[in-house]
Design a protein around this motif. Structure first.
Motif, PDB file in Angstrom:
ATOM      1  N   THR A  16       3.686 -12.296 -17.575  1.00  0.00           N
ATOM      2  CA  THR A  16       3.228 -11.647 -16.356  1.00  0.00           C
ATOM      3  C   THR A  16       3.273 -10.133 -16.520  1.00  0.00           C
ATOM      4  N   SER A  18       3.112  -6.990 -14.001  1.00  0.00           N
ATOM      5  CA  SER A  18       3.201  -6.754 -12.563  1.00  0.00           C
ATOM      6  C   SER A  18       3.475  -5.293 -12.260  1.00  0.00           C
ATOM      7  N   ARG A  20       5.247  -2.874  -9.044  1.00  0.00           N
ATOM      8  CA  ARG A  20       6.023  -2.822  -7.799  1.00  0.00           C
ATOM      9  C   ARG A  20       5.840  -1.449  -7.177  1.00  0.00           C
ATOM     10  N   LEU A  35       4.835  -6.381  -4.394  1.00  0.00           N
ATOM     11  CA  LEU A  35       4.844  -6.935  -5.737  1.00  0.00           C
ATOM     12  C   LEU A  35       3.413  -7.379  -6.016  1.00  0.00           C
ATOM     13  N   ARG A  37       0.549  -8.634  -8.970  1.00  0.00           N
ATOM     14  CA  ARG A  37       0.319  -9.213 -10.299  1.00  0.00           C
ATOM     15  C   ARG A  37      -1.034  -8.739 -10.814  1.00  0.00           C
TER      16      ARG A  37
END
Length: 174
Positions: A16, A18, A20, A35, A37
């Motif tokens: 993943t 990602s 934030r 959050l 992705r």
């Protein structure tokens, strides 16, 4: 290092990528820490016996962001809210521009860690960043970098006449 030298291809089927974000400002209670992705990305790790000869590269599609969750707001985010945030990121923040990284230096930093320095292209600008990647005994790679949006000429998103803002610093993790 727990991984044998060689070339490794990584992508969404392997892990993943990602991002934030955090909120700030006088009206921050109304906003959410997000959050997000990245759905379309690829990375190549050319790991050499001498880590200094290694090269790490990553590309990501800036139009493939999916908001997974928003915490800390007055009310929870629905699917329409999440889709709207992703659309705003695509159209107003990143504007569909390329995201790519290529290392310029890799050095061992003890206990299965690599310290990586390289060029990150984001929102039409290129800046040098540095971060650590940890290599677990099972070969899993993890790492994160804190990026300051204004370093790439991006204006952090704001609403409610600037009383609700996305923090300038965001964290990208793999």
């Amino acid at each position: 290092m727990s991984i044998e030298p060689g070339t490794y291809e990584l992508g969404p089927n392997d892990g993943t990528l990602s991002v934030r974000t955090a909120k700030k400002g006088a009206a921050s209670k109304a906003g959410h820490n997000l959050l997000i992705r990245v759905d379309r990305w690829g990375a190549t790790a050319q790991l050499a016996a001498d880590p200094a000869q290694s090269v790490l590269e990553l590309t990501a599609d800036s139009t493939s962001f999916t908001v997974l969750e928003g915490t800390g707001g007055i009310q929870s985010l629905g699917d329409d809210d999440k889709d709207g945030i992703a659309q705003t990121i695509n159209q107003e923040v990143l504007k569909g521009t390329a995201i790519s990284f290529r290392s310029t230096a890799v050095r061992p930093d003890g206990d299965g860690k690599l310290h990586v320095t390289g060029d990150l292209e984001l929102a039409g600008g290129i800046n040098l960043i540095a971060f650590d990647i940890e290599i677990a005994d099972d070969g899993r790679l993890t790492g994160s970098a804190t990026l300051k949006q204004t370093d790439w000429g991006m204006k952090p998103y704001s609403a409610l006449f600037g009383t609700l803002k996305v923090s300038d610093e965001v964290q990208a993790s793999i």
